[in-house]
Scaffold this active site. Sequence first.
Site, PDB file in Angstrom:
ATOM      1  N   LEU A 289       7.035  -0.615   5.322  1.00 51.86           N
ATOM      2  CA  LEU A 289       6.922   0.077   4.028  1.00 51.86           C
ATOM      3  C   LEU A 289       5.548  -0.138   3.390  1.00 51.86           C
ATOM      4  CD1 LEU A 289       8.559   1.537   1.738  1.00 51.86           C
ATOM      5  CD2 LEU A 289       9.110  -0.752   0.891  1.00 51.86           C
ATOM      6  N   HIS A 290       4.986   0.902   2.799  1.00 49.92           N
ATOM      7  CA  HIS A 290       3.721   0.771   2.062  1.00 49.92           C
ATOM      8  C   HIS A 290       3.634   1.877   1.025  1.00 49.92           C
ATOM      9  CE1 HIS A 290       3.119   3.146   5.725  1.00 49.92           C
ATOM     10  NE2 HIS A 290       2.141   3.803   5.115  1.00 49.92           N
ATOM     11  N   LEU A 291       3.010   1.543  -0.103  1.00 44.13           N
ATOM     12  CA  LEU A 291       2.898   2.482  -1.216  1.00 44.13           C
ATOM     13  C   LEU A 291       1.418   2.802  -1.453  1.00 44.13           C
ATOM     14  CD1 LEU A 291       5.059   2.134  -4.410  1.00 44.13           C
ATOM     15  CD2 LEU A 291       2.863   3.285  -4.419  1.00 44.13           C
TER      16      LEU A 291
END
Length: 177
Positions: free
Chosen positions: A135-137
Amino acid sequence: MTLERLWAGWRNAYVSGAVDGPPDDAPDLAVDDPVRCVFCRIADSGPASPDNGVLWVGATVMVVLNAYPYASGHLMAVPLRHVRSLDDLGDEESGELWAATRLAVAAQEAAYRPEGVNLGANLGEAAGAGIPRHLHLHAVPRWKGDTNFMTAVADTRVLPETLASSWERLTAVWPGR
Ligand SMILES: [Zn+2]
């Protein structure tokens, strides 16, 4: 000489400096292999430095430069743990992911004075995630008129500075530093 070729040179330098194996999207990569995940390797690569592209490390989340930026100063908030989905986050990770994103945007605003910032996450390959298993934003500085014809026509971006320059600029204004 194409812009894409100009781009690839320093991108490769960044990747080879941060990791010692093939990129996460290598075709032979076993699904959910945290040993070869590029974000896991960056998380294990030591303190924040221009070599690993890390700007900030918290208890559970880091902020790192995107090696494939859409604009100068393109940052990502990334859990240190190899987690795929929002559901996988614990409460501390979930809270720190947002806190890290706020720090990232504050630094971008101080360093680049953008006219806007896009925040977003691509959850899953169908949504366009380049590294769907971790996950990465994204936080992407934007300016009016920055969607130029090169981006629209050739999927190639014109970048005025290197990742090392971006790291120096953002580090100089990082909140609390
Ligand atoms: Zn990972």
